[in-house]
Design a protein around this motif. Sequence first.
Motif, PDB file in Angstrom:
ATOM      1  N   ALA A  20       1.200  -1.459  -0.257  1.00 24.89           N
ATOM      2  CA  ALA A  20      -0.073  -0.240  -0.247  1.00 24.89           C
ATOM      3  C   ALA A  20       0.476   1.161   0.069  1.00 24.89           C
ATOM      4  O   ALA A  20       0.636   1.861  -0.871  1.00 24.89           O
ATOM      5  CB  ALA A  20      -0.795   0.058   1.092  1.00 24.89           C
ATOM      6  N   TRP A  55      -5.779   2.179  -1.627  1.00 24.85           N
ATOM      7  CA  TRP A  55      -5.785   2.491  -0.014  1.00 24.85           C
ATOM      8  C   TRP A  55      -6.656   1.678   0.898  1.00 24.85           C
ATOM      9  O   TRP A  55      -6.776   0.349   1.465  1.00 24.85           O
ATOM     10  CB  TRP A  55      -6.550   4.086   0.288  1.00 24.85           C
ATOM     11  CG  TRP A  55      -5.810   4.224   2.042  1.00 24.85           C
ATOM     12  CD1 TRP A  55      -5.207   3.629   2.925  1.00 24.85           C
ATOM     13  CD2 TRP A  55      -7.017   4.856   2.454  1.00 24.85           C
ATOM     14  NE1 TRP A  55      -5.207   3.733   4.500  1.00 24.85           N
ATOM     15  CE2 TRP A  55      -6.789   4.489   4.068  1.00 24.85           C
ATOM     16  CE3 TRP A  55      -8.100   5.180   2.162  1.00 24.85           C
ATOM     17  CZ2 TRP A  55      -7.039   4.988   5.566  1.00 24.85           C
ATOM     18  CZ3 TRP A  55      -9.075   5.469   3.592  1.00 24.85           C
ATOM     19  CH2 TRP A  55      -8.087   5.411   4.745  1.00 24.85           C
ATOM     20  N   HIS A  58      -6.167  -2.004   0.051  1.00 24.77           N
ATOM     21  CA  HIS A  58      -5.329  -2.514   0.908  1.00 24.77           C
ATOM     22  C   HIS A  58      -5.875  -2.820   2.420  1.00 24.77           C
ATOM     23  O   HIS A  58      -5.405  -3.837   2.642  1.00 24.77           O
ATOM     24  CB  HIS A  58      -4.360  -2.277   0.763  1.00 24.77           C
ATOM     25  CG  HIS A  58      -3.106  -2.683  -0.565  1.00 24.77           C
ATOM     26  ND1 HIS A  58      -2.976  -1.065  -1.607  1.00 24.77           N
ATOM     27  CD2 HIS A  58      -2.151  -2.413  -0.290  1.00 24.77           C
ATOM     28  CE1 HIS A  58      -2.190  -1.819  -2.676  1.00 24.77           C
ATOM     29  NE2 HIS A  58      -1.348  -2.868  -1.228  1.00 24.77           N
ATOM     30  N   THR A  99      -1.681   0.752   7.810  1.00 20.68           N
ATOM     31  CA  THR A  99      -2.210   1.323   6.627  1.00 20.68           C
ATOM     32  C   THR A  99      -3.615   2.218   6.775  1.00 20.68           C
ATOM     33  O   THR A  99      -3.716   3.042   5.879  1.00 20.68           O
ATOM     34  CB  THR A  99      -2.728  -0.509   6.413  1.00 20.68           C
ATOM     35  OG1 THR A  99      -1.674  -1.144   6.226  1.00 20.68           O
ATOM     36  CG2 THR A  99      -3.035   0.507   4.897  1.00 20.68           C
TER      37      THR A  99
END
Length: 113
Positions: A20, A55, A58, A99
């Motif tokens: 990511a 985004w 992921h 993340t």
Amino acid sequence: MKPRLPLLLIPAGFVIWASAFTLLYAVLSLGCVAGWQSEVIAGMTLVRLVLLAVWLVHLAALIVLLIYCVQLRHRSADRTFGFLRRAAIGSTVAALAATVWTGVAIPAVTPCL
């Protein structure tokens, strides 16, 4: 036979996070160079839309990985398996938080200056 799968699951979350991180920077760089910030689709610039898509994909992969780790059958007699399973769950949760933190600014900041 010793289970090996939880050992491989421990770094899997951070492999997804690294993917990511790398793809977000690549899309940002390519999008700014290609002028995607001037293309507007559904009220958002194309570069922001692609960044959000990368985004979210992921994040979804990490959530699926976390669900898989949680659902691994825990064998009470094998303490090593239980430890590896808990380590994989903890590692995946940490990668998910990283993340989220990496991409949380995408909707708020101007991608290209």
